[in-house]
Design a protein around this motif. Structure first.
Motif, PDB file in Angstrom:
ATOM      1  N   TRP A  47       0.820  -1.202   0.000  1.00  0.00           N
ATOM      2  CA  TRP A  47       0.000   0.000   0.000  1.00  0.00           C
ATOM      3  C   TRP A  47       0.861   1.262   0.000  1.00  0.00           C
ATOM      4  O   TRP A  47       0.587   2.232  -0.716  1.00  0.00           O
ATOM      5  CB  TRP A  47      -0.943  -0.008   1.195  1.00  0.00           C
ATOM      6  N   ARG A  51       0.654   3.820  -2.990  1.00  0.00           N
ATOM      7  CA  ARG A  51       0.188   5.179  -2.690  1.00  0.00           C
ATOM      8  C   ARG A  51       1.185   6.223  -3.178  1.00  0.00           C
ATOM      9  O   ARG A  51       0.812   7.225  -3.799  1.00  0.00           O
ATOM     10  CB  ARG A  51      -0.049   5.342  -1.192  1.00  0.00           C
ATOM     11  N   SER A  54       0.993   6.254  -7.004  1.00  0.00           N
ATOM     12  CA  SER A  54      -0.248   6.856  -7.522  1.00  0.00           C
ATOM     13  C   SER A  54      -0.262   8.360  -7.320  1.00  0.00           C
ATOM     14  O   SER A  54      -0.749   9.111  -8.175  1.00  0.00           O
ATOM     15  CB  SER A  54      -1.465   6.214  -6.837  1.00  0.00           C
ATOM     16  N   VAL A  70      -7.704   7.312  -7.163  1.00  0.00           N
ATOM     17  CA  VAL A  70      -7.213   7.471  -5.783  1.00  0.00           C
ATOM     18  C   VAL A  70      -8.367   7.837  -4.857  1.00  0.00           C
ATOM     19  O   VAL A  70      -8.466   7.327  -3.730  1.00  0.00           O
ATOM     20  CB  VAL A  70      -6.105   8.549  -5.730  1.00  0.00           C
ATOM     21  N   HIS A  72     -11.454   7.007  -5.058  1.00  0.00           N
ATOM     22  CA  HIS A  72     -12.295   5.836  -4.800  1.00  0.00           C
ATOM     23  C   HIS A  72     -11.500   4.640  -4.266  1.00  0.00           C
ATOM     24  O   HIS A  72     -11.994   3.506  -4.283  1.00  0.00           O
ATOM     25  CB  HIS A  72     -13.030   5.441  -6.082  1.00  0.00           C
ATOM     26  N   LYS A  73     -10.260   4.888  -3.814  1.00  0.00           N
ATOM     27  CA  LYS A  73      -9.428   3.907  -3.105  1.00  0.00           C
ATOM     28  C   LYS A  73      -9.096   2.664  -3.943  1.00  0.00           C
ATOM     29  O   LYS A  73      -8.950   1.567  -3.398  1.00  0.00           O
ATOM     30  CB  LYS A  73     -10.115   3.467  -1.806  1.00  0.00           C
ATOM     31  N   ARG A  76      -5.727   1.304  -2.920  1.00  0.00           N
ATOM     32  CA  ARG A  76      -5.790   0.662  -1.587  1.00  0.00           C
ATOM     33  C   ARG A  76      -6.342  -0.756  -1.692  1.00  0.00           C
ATOM     34  O   ARG A  76      -5.844  -1.681  -1.038  1.00  0.00           O
ATOM     35  CB  ARG A  76      -6.676   1.491  -0.656  1.00  0.00           C
ATOM     36  N   PHE A  77      -7.365  -0.924  -2.516  1.00  0.00           N
ATOM     37  CA  PHE A  77      -7.941  -2.270  -2.676  1.00  0.00           C
ATOM     38  C   PHE A  77      -7.011  -3.183  -3.473  1.00  0.00           C
ATOM     39  O   PHE A  77      -6.922  -4.381  -3.193  1.00  0.00           O
ATOM     40  CB  PHE A  77      -9.300  -2.174  -3.372  1.00  0.00           C
ATOM     41  N   SER A 123     -15.238   0.250  -7.674  1.00  0.00           N
ATOM     42  CA  SER A 123     -14.455   1.486  -7.529  1.00  0.00           C
ATOM     43  C   SER A 123     -13.961   1.987  -8.881  1.00  0.00           C
ATOM     44  O   SER A 123     -13.958   3.198  -9.150  1.00  0.00           O
ATOM     45  CB  SER A 123     -13.271   1.235  -6.590  1.00  0.00           C
ATOM     46  N   SER A 127     -14.970   5.498 -10.708  1.00  0.00           N
ATOM     47  CA  SER A 127     -13.942   6.430 -11.173  1.00  0.00           C
ATOM     48  C   SER A 127     -14.173   6.796 -12.632  1.00  0.00           C
ATOM     49  O   SER A 127     -14.061   7.967 -13.017  1.00  0.00           O
ATOM     50  CB  SER A 127     -12.553   5.801 -11.000  1.00  0.00           C
TER      51      SER A 127
END
Length: 424
Positions: A47, A51, A54, A70, A72-73, A76-77, A123, A127
């Motif tokens: 992550w 991160r 991104s 980013v 809508h995560k 992260r997913f 997600s 997006s």
């Protein structure tokens, strides 16, 4: 490697004097804790890497699509995919001595994979939806409807896959069952199906766009369209309330879209004055002498006087009685004055239809209707233009010895001198 580590811990526990059953359970708990710790650490590290990547990518690229990813995560997913795959690979090995729990954990992890996939797909679609809305050619299109359809199909397929995993059967078996229960499915998803079809027709026929001003009397809607989804259309009324309309109602019922007015050169003014019939009369020479002082109709009066005089002389009418021959009336001259006034008004679009017409007499007087278009289509300015026109005409009517029709009122004195009772 896991098998070797598993046997190593198990044998060490046996050397400590534990029974095989207790050693097996402690071994299971220890191995599971280590595996979960490694998975959590791996998730955190991936992550952090994603991160940072991104954020740098979002700053360097010109498009805002990565910003929505980013938001809508999605990174992260995605960071949880590799740790979850590791758990899918190694957890069954840890539970190999416990057949029931091994089967249960396999199903649980496979279901988790399906759920994580659905979350990532959802997600990504959100997006895409937010990004497409920022594009000028799609800004007023019902993109939400299509995205919702894709998400519904994805979740439907995901739920069927989960049922297939839990029941240890194939997805095709459920599709076969769904085919047999198609009537029930159509009943359950009737609104969604109708909404999807309506969204396609609305988009293809360009019936409604986001931002259009529509009036839908059946649902009490009168305002701007703010959102078009699969099942509903949201309209923000001018009093700032929100009215929700079923999407399929746009093609099944009648409504008014004001886009044509907004894209045209003006906004229509269609309002009438009720003239009292008893105030209409022929004009005398003295009346015409006074009316010639009104500059807007001076050329008209002179021209009409000349035409009428020639006509009456040609036919030798007896002019002792005004009804003989042709004459001008105060109503007709006022109608011409109104026309000339509109032609000289700065707020009226002179390139569009401009007409002052007399309608059929009614018990409430003779309507004199103004049909014109305001140059300014903004609501407040339009109302100001229309009010300015009628303020002037109401004040000008007495100059033509005309009266506006009003219901007669009688004032009756009440016992209390401070109060009055007005009755018709």
């Amino acid at each position: 490697m896991v098998e070797n580590f598993k046997d190593l811990v198990f044998k060490y526990l046996l050397k400590l004097g534990m029974s095989e059953q207790v050693a097996a359970y402690i071994n299971l708990i220890l191995l599971l804790a280590v595996l979960l710790f490694v998975a959590a650490l791996l998730d955190f590290m991936i992550w952090k890497i994603l991160r940072g990547f991104s954020v740098r990518l979002a700053r360097q690229t010109k498009t805002n699509f990565d910003n929505y990813l980013v938001a809508h995560k999605v990174p992260r997913f995605l960071a949880r995919v590799i740790p979850l795959m590791m758990l899918v690979e190694f957890v069954p090995l840890i539970f190999s001595d416990f057949p029931f729990w091994e089967s249960f954990m396999q199903k649980l992890l496979r279901v988790s994979v399906v759920i994580l996939t659905l979350i990532i797909v959802k997600s990504i679609f959100r997006s895409i939806n937010d990004h497409i809305k920022t594009l000028p050619r799609f800004k007023d299109k019902p993109v939400d409807s299509y995205v919702q359809v894709f998400i519904i199909f994805a979740w439907l397929l995901g739920i069927l896959t989960i049922f297939a995993i839990v029941t240890e059967t194939t997805v095709w078996a459920y599709f076969t069952a769904l085919g047999a229960a198609s009537a029930v499915i159509l009943l359950i998803f009737k609104d969604s199906i109708l909404g999807f079809v309506a969204s396609i027709q609305v988009s293809i026929n360009d019936m409604v766009r986001i931002g259009d001003w529509i009036t839908f009397q059946k649902y009490g809607a009168d305002g701007d369209v703010t959102e078009i989804t699969l099942a509903t259309v949201k309209v923000q009324n001018f009093d700032k309330t929100i009215t929700t309309i079923p999407t399929y109602a746009l093609i099944s019922d009648s409504f008014k879209n004001w886009r044509g007015m907004e894209t045209s050169g003006g906004r229509r003014i269609k309002r009438s004055l009720a003239i009292c019939q008893k105030s209409i009369r022929f004009l005398t020479e003295e009346d015409l002498k006074v009316l010639r002082k009104i500059q807007l109709i001076e050329p008209y009066i002179e021209q009409r006087e000349k035409q009428i005089a020639e006509f009456n002389k040609k036919h030798q009418f007896n002019r002792e009685i005004p009804i003989n021959g042709r004459n001008m009336t105060n109503f007709g001259v006022f109608r011409e004055y109104t026309t000339q006034y509109l032609k000289n008004h700065p707020g009226v679009n002179q390139k569009m239809t401009l007409m002052v017409r007399q309608l059929s007499p009614t018990p409430q007087g003779i309507p004199l209707e103004i049909y014109a278009f305001s140059s300014d289509k903004r609501w407040a300015n339009y109302e100001n233009v229309m009010s300015d026109i009628f303020d002037h005409l109401l004040a000008a009517i007495p100059y033509f010895d005309l009266k506006i029709f009003e219901y007669p009122t009688t004032f009756i004195a009440s016992p209390n001198p401070e109060q009055e009772v007005v009755s018709k």
